[in-house]
Design a protein around this motif. Structure first.
Motif, PDB file in Angstrom:
ATOM      1  N   ILE A   1      41.836  32.800  34.638  1.00  0.00           N
ATOM      2  CA  ILE A   1      42.527  33.992  34.164  1.00  0.00           C
ATOM      3  C   ILE A   1      41.865  35.195  34.808  1.00  0.00           C
ATOM      4  O   ILE A   1      40.637  35.365  34.706  1.00  0.00           O
ATOM      5  N   SER A   2      42.676  36.014  35.463  1.00  0.00           N
ATOM      6  CA  SER A   2      42.143  37.187  36.148  1.00  0.00           C
ATOM      7  C   SER A   2      42.829  38.437  35.626  1.00  0.00           C
ATOM      8  O   SER A   2      44.053  38.496  35.569  1.00  0.00           O
ATOM      9  N   SER A   3      42.035  39.406  35.210  1.00  0.00           N
ATOM     10  CA  SER A   3      42.610  40.670  34.757  1.00  0.00           C
ATOM     11  C   SER A   3      41.726  41.807  35.218  1.00  0.00           C
ATOM     12  O   SER A   3      40.523  41.638  35.423  1.00  0.00           O
ATOM     13  N   GLU A   4      42.355  42.967  35.372  1.00  0.00           N
ATOM     14  CA  GLU A   4      41.584  44.142  35.791  1.00  0.00           C
ATOM     15  C   GLU A   4      40.541  44.492  34.764  1.00  0.00           C
ATOM     16  O   GLU A   4      39.425  44.886  35.092  1.00  0.00           O
ATOM     17  N   LYS A   5      40.884  44.322  33.517  1.00  0.00           N
ATOM     18  CA  LYS A   5      39.995  44.747  32.434  1.00  0.00           C
ATOM     19  C   LYS A   5      38.822  43.775  32.276  1.00  0.00           C
ATOM     20  O   LYS A   5      37.668  44.192  32.145  1.00  0.00           O
TER      21      LYS A   5
END
Length: 127
Positions: free
Chosen positions: A102-106
């Motif tokens: 899972i990749s997110s900016e936050k």
């Protein structure tokens, strides 16, 4: 029963390189996301890198720019090329199949491991 065989670990000086391999005789794993985790003494297991079935790659911040994950579907093998190794990279490295990344900016990149693990290979980086 899926079998993953990790190899390629060893002792290397800081700044050196190693290439880890994760091999399986099961070609269906070519359709799975594959990845590497590591566990240092006294620490929790942590995500290192992953590669999807379509060869999209993800890395933890601690190894980005130094490690490269790849896969050779003709050999049912996943590789982790580790360059510019640091003493803090010392750990047992484990191959994992069917993980979810899972990749997110936050929150950056994190991964939930799948059920299939290699036996682990020791990487020791001396200063």
């Amino acid at each position: 029963q899926v079998q993953l065989v990790d190899s390629g670990g060893g002792l290397v000086q800081a700044g050196g390189s190693l290439r880890l391999s994760c091999a399986t005789s099961d070609p269906t794993l070519n359709d799975y996301a594959m990845g590497w985790f590591r566990q240092a003494p006294g620490k929790d297991r942590e995500f290192v890198a992953s590669i999807s079935w379509s060869t999209k790659t993800y890395y933890s911040n601690s190894v980005k720019g130094r490690f490269t994950i790849s896969r050779d579907k003709s050999k049912n093998t996943v590789y982790l090329q580790m360059n510019s190794l640091k003493p803090e990279d010392t750990a047992v490295y484990y191959c994992n199949a069917d993980l979810t990344t899972i990749s997110s900016e936050k929150d950056g990149v994190r991964a939930v491991p799948g059920d299939f693990w290699g036996q682990g290979t020791q990487v020791t980086v001396s200063s």
